[in-house]
Design an enzyme around this catalytic site. Structure first.
Site, PDB file in Angstrom:
ATOM      1  N   ARG A 148       0.958  -1.168  -0.265  1.00  0.00           N
ATOM      2  CA  ARG A 148      -0.308  -0.314  -0.161  1.00  0.00           C
ATOM      3  C   ARG A 148       0.725   0.850  -0.174  1.00  0.00           C
ATOM      4  O   ARG A 148       0.182   2.285  -0.001  1.00  0.00           O
ATOM      5  CB  ARG A 148      -0.922  -0.100   0.904  1.00  0.00           C
ATOM      6  CG  ARG A 148      -2.373  -1.502   1.419  1.00  0.00           C
ATOM      7  CD  ARG A 148      -3.606  -1.203   1.968  1.00  0.00           C
ATOM      8  NE  ARG A 148      -2.774  -0.267   3.696  1.00  0.00           N
ATOM      9  CZ  ARG A 148      -3.407  -0.509   4.541  1.00  0.00           C
ATOM     10  NH1 ARG A 148      -5.486  -0.517   3.977  1.00  0.00           N
ATOM     11  NH2 ARG A 148      -3.945  -0.551   5.311  1.00  0.00           N
ATOM     12  N   ASP A 149       2.054   1.027  -0.310  1.00  0.00           N
ATOM     13  CA  ASP A 149       2.657   2.377  -0.281  1.00  0.00           C
ATOM     14  C   ASP A 149       4.332   2.732  -1.274  1.00  0.00           C
ATOM     15  O   ASP A 149       5.271   2.798  -0.676  1.00  0.00           O
ATOM     16  CB  ASP A 149       3.318   2.734   1.223  1.00  0.00           C
ATOM     17  CG  ASP A 149       4.059   4.150   0.940  1.00  0.00           C
ATOM     18  OD1 ASP A 149       2.985   4.873   0.534  1.00  0.00           O
ATOM     19  OD2 ASP A 149       4.494   4.713   1.891  1.00  0.00           O
ATOM     20  N   LEU A 150       3.597   1.985  -2.495  1.00  0.00           N
ATOM     21  CA  LEU A 150       4.542   1.540  -3.021  1.00  0.00           C
ATOM     22  C   LEU A 150       5.046   3.329  -4.170  1.00  0.00           C
ATOM     23  O   LEU A 150       3.977   3.733  -4.596  1.00  0.00           O
ATOM     24  CB  LEU A 150       4.800   0.805  -4.608  1.00  0.00           C
ATOM     25  CG  LEU A 150       5.776  -0.265  -5.680  1.00  0.00           C
ATOM     26  CD1 LEU A 150       7.070  -0.572  -4.519  1.00  0.00           C
ATOM     27  CD2 LEU A 150       4.835  -0.671  -6.206  1.00  0.00           C
TER      28      LEU A 150
END
Length: 355
Positions: A101-103
């Site tokens: 969820r935070d690439l």
């Protein structure tokens, strides 16, 4: 991590789970056993900081490496190498039941050997397999759940277009990590979805903004944004502010200028707004852009595109005070030369998370 910053987030968001996020990240780090993910070497806690020790990455981030390129973008061959390794890292996470969820390039480090390391798991989440009971209830939701769902969707649509871009509603709770069957399932049928409004604005997936629930596919959307940025030097939906960026993510198609190539085709399929139609892991690994890739041999490559030089002097005997000073300077810089740039960058790419 600065305890002062955690306290600020708790006050601003009335979120009592900030320290729970820290514990979750520690548990995730302890579980990793993969060459492209960090190993937890130790934990240090003082009155001011909580610190996780992982292996140092000599090459900085993929973001800083791209900035060093002549035209601030990579060649297709270089993109292919980093793209392959990111697929392997995300595949490993998803098999553990963890959606990242935070690439973004700032979270992709370059190790001493030139291979990547994916870091920063404070926005990650464990997605549990659905229970037989929840599976049987999918087609006949209760009146109360339907009422709450309609209310949540209305509020999410309203709040997702405000300047803050953050929805105040979420029904999630953080489950503890447990052993997950690594046999791949059809996500929409077998895995619980998250309703957290979370991510970094230029990389966040449409289904997060729409509030319809999301699963592992959000990582493949962000992966498509990252490939686009490596190819063009910018993200595809960037607006003048968060509101405009979110609007463009929901309504606009990416501009893939230039000749039609396998890379551009892959990006277009990753940036499919409907997560059920978005390209899957198996399709990604079989795509023409990765034709000829020996997936089981990638980590043995001795000469990645960039091998950093070790400019760090080995030191021993760091005190707790040394760590506190270092962390404080990262989060609350006072040096105008690079501190202003760091603050503007952090403000521009601010992560958001609401539970």
């Amino acid at each position: 991590m600065s305890k002062a910053l955690i306290a600020q987030k708790r006050t601003r968001k009335k979120d009592e789970e900030e320290y729970g996020r820290v514990s979750f990240e520690e548990e995730v780090l302890r579980r990793f056993d993969h060459a492209l993910l960090p190993r937890l070497r130790g934990v240090l806690e003082t009155d001011k900081v909580i610190a996780f020790a992982i292996d140092y990455c000599h090459g900085g981030t993929l973001h800083s490496l791209r900035k060093k390129q002549t035209e601030k973008m990579f060649s297709d061959d270089t993109i292919r190498f980093y793209a392959v390794e990111l697929v392997l890292a995300l595949e490993y996470l998803h098999e553990l039941g963890i959606v990242y969820r935070d690439l973004k390039p700032e979270n992709v480090m370059i190790q001493e050997n030139g291979h990547i390391m994916l870091v920063d798991f404070d926005l990650s989440k464990k997605l549990n397999p659905k229970s037989p009971h929840s599976l049987s209830q999918n087609s006949t939701p209760s009146p109360n759940s339907e009422k709450r769902s309609r209310k949540q969707q209305r509020l999410t649509r309203i709040y997702s277009f405000c300047n803050s871009g953050i929805s105040p509603w979420d029904s999630d709770s953080e489950p503890a990590l447990s052993t997950v069957d690594s046999v791949r399932r059809t996500e929409s049928d077998s895995v619980e979805k998250s309703n957290s409004f979370v991510g970094t604005e230029e990389y966040v997936a449409p289904e997060i903004l729409s509030g319809k629930g999301h699963g592992f596919s959000v990582d493949w959307w962000s992966y498509g944004i990252l490939l686009y940025e490596m190819l063009y030097g910018t993200t595809p939906f960037k607006g003048l502010n968060r509101k405009e960026t979110f609007y463009r993510i929901l309504t606009k198609e990416p501009e893939l200028t230039g000749e039609k190539t396998a890379l551009r085709d892959l990006i277009s399929r990753l940036l499919e707004k409907d997560p059920d139609r978005r390209i899957s892991l198996e399709e990604i690994k079989g795509h023409d852009f990765f034709k000829g890739v020996k997936w089981d041999k990638v980590l043995q490559i001795a000469r990645p595109p960039y091998i950093p030089t070790n400019e760090v002097e080995n030191k021993v005997g760091f005190s707790k005070n040394d760590v506190e000073v270092f962390v404080n300077e990262v989060f609350f810089p006072t040096n105008d030369d690079d501190g202003v740039e760091n603050r503007e960058h952090n403000k521009k790419n601010d992560d958001f998370l609401i539970f």
